[in-house]
Write a protein that holds these residues in place. Structure first.
Motif, PDB file in Angstrom:
ATOM      1  N   UNK A  78      22.143 -16.854  -3.452  1.00 30.42           N
ATOM      2  CA  UNK A  78      22.112 -18.548  -3.559  1.00 30.42           C
ATOM      3  C   UNK A  78      23.381 -18.820  -3.711  1.00 30.42           C
ATOM      4  N   UNK A  79      23.972 -19.566  -2.688  1.00 32.14           N
ATOM      5  CA  UNK A  79      25.272 -20.235  -2.706  1.00 32.14           C
ATOM      6  C   UNK A  79      25.140 -21.581  -2.355  1.00 32.14           C
ATOM      7  N   UNK A  80      25.140 -22.541  -3.395  1.00 36.72           N
ATOM      8  CA  UNK A  80      25.084 -23.878  -3.430  1.00 36.72           C
ATOM      9  C   UNK A  80      23.953 -24.294  -2.408  1.00 36.72           C
ATOM     10  N   UNK A  81      22.620 -23.739  -2.567  1.00 37.32           N
ATOM     11  CA  UNK A  81      21.669 -24.123  -1.904  1.00 37.32           C
ATOM     12  C   UNK A  81      21.377 -23.344  -0.548  1.00 37.32           C
ATOM     13  N   UNK A  82      22.360 -22.413  -0.042  1.00 36.96           N
ATOM     14  CA  UNK A  82      22.236 -21.632   1.092  1.00 36.96           C
ATOM     15  C   UNK A  82      21.506 -20.452   0.568  1.00 36.96           C
ATOM     16  N   UNK A  83      20.548 -19.778   0.995  1.00 30.91           N
ATOM     17  CA  UNK A  83      19.785 -18.871   0.448  1.00 30.91           C
ATOM     18  C   UNK A  83      19.591 -17.650   1.590  1.00 30.91           C
ATOM     19  N   UNK A  84      19.982 -16.247   1.217  1.00 29.97           N
ATOM     20  CA  UNK A  84      19.614 -15.248   2.102  1.00 29.97           C
ATOM     21  C   UNK A  84      18.836 -14.292   1.397  1.00 29.97           C
ATOM     22  N   UNK A  85      17.664 -13.542   1.865  1.00 27.92           N
ATOM     23  CA  UNK A  85      16.893 -12.884   1.193  1.00 27.92           C
ATOM     24  C   UNK A  85      16.826 -11.428   1.868  1.00 27.92           C
ATOM     25  N   UNK A  86      16.990 -10.544   1.382  1.00 28.30           N
ATOM     26  CA  UNK A  86      16.812  -9.204   2.026  1.00 28.30           C
ATOM     27  C   UNK A  86      15.740  -8.265   1.013  1.00 28.30           C
ATOM     28  N   UNK A  87      15.182  -7.208   1.649  1.00 26.81           N
ATOM     29  CA  UNK A  87      14.254  -6.236   0.920  1.00 26.81           C
ATOM     30  C   UNK A  87      14.572  -4.990   1.201  1.00 26.81           C
ATOM     31  N   UNK A  88      14.374  -4.139   0.299  1.00 24.89           N
ATOM     32  CA  UNK A  88      14.431  -2.742   0.291  1.00 24.89           C
ATOM     33  C   UNK A  88      13.134  -2.098  -0.359  1.00 24.89           C
ATOM     34  N   UNK A  89      13.122  -0.728   0.206  1.00 22.67           N
ATOM     35  CA  UNK A  89      12.218   0.251  -0.159  1.00 22.67           C
ATOM     36  C   UNK A  89      12.517   0.781  -1.461  1.00 22.67           C
ATOM     37  N   UNK A  90      13.755   1.053  -1.801  1.00 20.16           N
ATOM     38  CA  UNK A  90      14.173   2.033  -2.698  1.00 20.16           C
ATOM     39  C   UNK A  90      14.974   1.006  -3.684  1.00 20.16           C
ATOM     40  N   UNK A  91      14.694   1.544  -4.998  1.00 14.70           N
ATOM     41  CA  UNK A  91      15.378   0.939  -6.084  1.00 14.70           C
ATOM     42  C   UNK A  91      16.934   1.193  -5.703  1.00 14.70           C
ATOM     43  N   UNK A  92      17.305   2.283  -5.454  1.00 10.37           N
ATOM     44  CA  UNK A  92      18.883   2.780  -5.287  1.00 10.37           C
ATOM     45  C   UNK A  92      19.389   1.805  -4.297  1.00 10.37           C
ATOM     46  N   UNK A  93      18.611   1.612  -3.218  1.00 13.23           N
ATOM     47  CA  UNK A  93      19.279   0.598  -1.942  1.00 13.23           C
ATOM     48  C   UNK A  93      19.616  -0.776  -2.483  1.00 13.23           C
ATOM     49  N   UNK A  94      18.460  -1.156  -3.243  1.00 12.90           N
ATOM     50  CA  UNK A  94      18.502  -2.519  -4.084  1.00 12.90           C
ATOM     51  C   UNK A  94      19.768  -2.613  -5.086  1.00 12.90           C
ATOM     52  N   UNK A  95      19.893  -1.550  -5.808  1.00 12.35           N
ATOM     53  CA  UNK A  95      20.909  -1.563  -6.675  1.00 12.35           C
ATOM     54  C   UNK A  95      22.188  -1.433  -5.756  1.00 12.35           C
ATOM     55  N   UNK A  96      22.391  -0.898  -4.660  1.00 14.99           N
ATOM     56  CA  UNK A  96      23.528  -0.886  -3.815  1.00 14.99           C
ATOM     57  C   UNK A  96      23.771  -2.437  -3.300  1.00 14.99           C
ATOM     58  N   UNK A  97      22.834  -2.830  -2.898  1.00 17.28           N
ATOM     59  CA  UNK A  97      23.211  -4.305  -2.341  1.00 17.28           C
ATOM     60  C   UNK A  97      23.503  -5.291  -3.569  1.00 17.28           C
ATOM     61  N   UNK A  98      22.994  -5.195  -4.683  1.00 15.43           N
ATOM     62  CA  UNK A  98      23.444  -5.987  -5.710  1.00 15.43           C
ATOM     63  C   UNK A  98      24.877  -5.721  -6.179  1.00 15.43           C
ATOM     64  N   UNK A 156       0.708  -1.178  -0.073  1.00 10.81           N
ATOM     65  CA  UNK A 156      -0.148   0.012   0.144  1.00 10.81           C
ATOM     66  C   UNK A 156       0.935   1.251  -0.070  1.00 10.81           C
ATOM     67  N   UNK A 157       2.148   1.190   0.460  1.00  8.75           N
ATOM     68  CA  UNK A 157       2.871   2.360   0.643  1.00  8.75           C
ATOM     69  C   UNK A 157       3.850   2.687  -0.791  1.00  8.75           C
ATOM     70  N   UNK A 158       3.956   1.508  -1.578  1.00  5.47           N
ATOM     71  CA  UNK A 158       4.800   1.728  -2.912  1.00  5.47           C
ATOM     72  C   UNK A 158       5.438   0.454  -3.269  1.00  5.47           C
ATOM     73  N   UNK A 159       6.531   0.543  -3.952  1.00  9.00           N
ATOM     74  CA  UNK A 159       7.538  -0.263  -4.320  1.00  9.00           C
ATOM     75  C   UNK A 159       8.475  -1.071  -3.397  1.00  9.00           C
ATOM     76  N   UNK A 160       8.463  -2.393  -3.643  1.00 10.93           N
ATOM     77  CA  UNK A 160       9.363  -3.158  -2.443  1.00 10.93           C
ATOM     78  C   UNK A 160      10.286  -4.082  -3.462  1.00 10.93           C
ATOM     79  N   UNK A 161      11.617  -3.847  -3.129  1.00  9.84           N
ATOM     80  CA  UNK A 161      12.508  -4.585  -3.972  1.00  9.84           C
ATOM     81  C   UNK A 161      13.129  -5.670  -3.180  1.00  9.84           C
ATOM     82  N   UNK A 162      13.133  -6.987  -3.631  1.00 12.72           N
ATOM     83  CA  UNK A 162      13.646  -7.836  -2.977  1.00 12.72           C
ATOM     84  C   UNK A 162      15.236  -8.607  -3.616  1.00 12.72           C
ATOM     85  N   UNK A 163      16.241  -8.876  -2.834  1.00 10.48           N
ATOM     86  CA  UNK A 163      17.334  -9.547  -3.459  1.00 10.48           C
ATOM     87  C   UNK A 163      17.381 -10.935  -2.649  1.00 10.48           C
ATOM     88  N   UNK A 164      17.794 -11.903  -3.429  1.00  7.43           N
ATOM     89  CA  UNK A 164      17.922 -13.049  -2.617  1.00  7.43           C
ATOM     90  C   UNK A 164      19.646 -13.700  -3.106  1.00  7.43           C
TER      91      UNK A 164
END
Length: 143
Positions: free
Chosen positions: A83-103, A73-81
């Motif tokens: 994957x390293x040989x089956x181990x997975x970590x997922x994080x989320x960001x409100x802004x595309x800029x912070x998502x791009x920084x994480x990637x 309801x507030x706006x966009x939400x960007x997720x990044x996961x």
């Protein structure tokens, strides 16, 4: 944890608590390619390359970075996961800029450690990456 669950997450950049989000978890059943197919059915996509010239992002099928864009309801939400040989970590960001920084930080880590082909002129730290290395490849559309 199962490979895909719906749960409440906290965004990394704003600290918001968001309910009902598709979160990727560990996947030790088959191969990384199977994981890619599975997450695609749930709105996620593995990001194949990063930076202006499209350098490798990970080392398929063993190491991969995936992304998704959704909204609440507030706006966009960007997720990044990651994957390293089956181990997975997922994080989320409100802004595309912070998502791009994480990637970009993931890309830098893999390039710097020789786990993926990247630029020859890498700085010492991810924070020092030039802007041309901190963007999606021109060959793809990322979130």
């Amino acid at each position: 944890m199962t490979a895909i669950t719906i749960k409440t997450v906290t965004t990394e950049d704003t600290g918001e608590s968001i309910e009902g989000v598709s979160v990727l978890g560990d996947y030790h059943m088959n191969t990384g390619y199977d994981w890619m197919d599975l997450i695609g059915e749930h709105g996620w996509a593995v990001i194949p390359s990063w930076g202006c010239d499209g350098w490798d992002l990970g080392q398929w099928p063993y190491v991969m970075v995936a992304g998704t864009r959704t909204a609440d309801a507030i706006g966009n939400l960007f997720g990044m996961a990651t994957y390293c040989e089956g181990d997975v970590k997922t994080t989320f960001y409100r802004t595309k800029a912070k998502f791009w920084d994480a990637v970009s930080e993931q890309a830098f880590f893999h390039w710097k450690n020789g786990q993926a082909h990247g630029p020859d002129d890498l700085p010492e730290a991810a924070a020092e990456l030039p802007s041309r290395y901190r963007i999606p490849s021109m060959y793809q559309n990322v979130a």
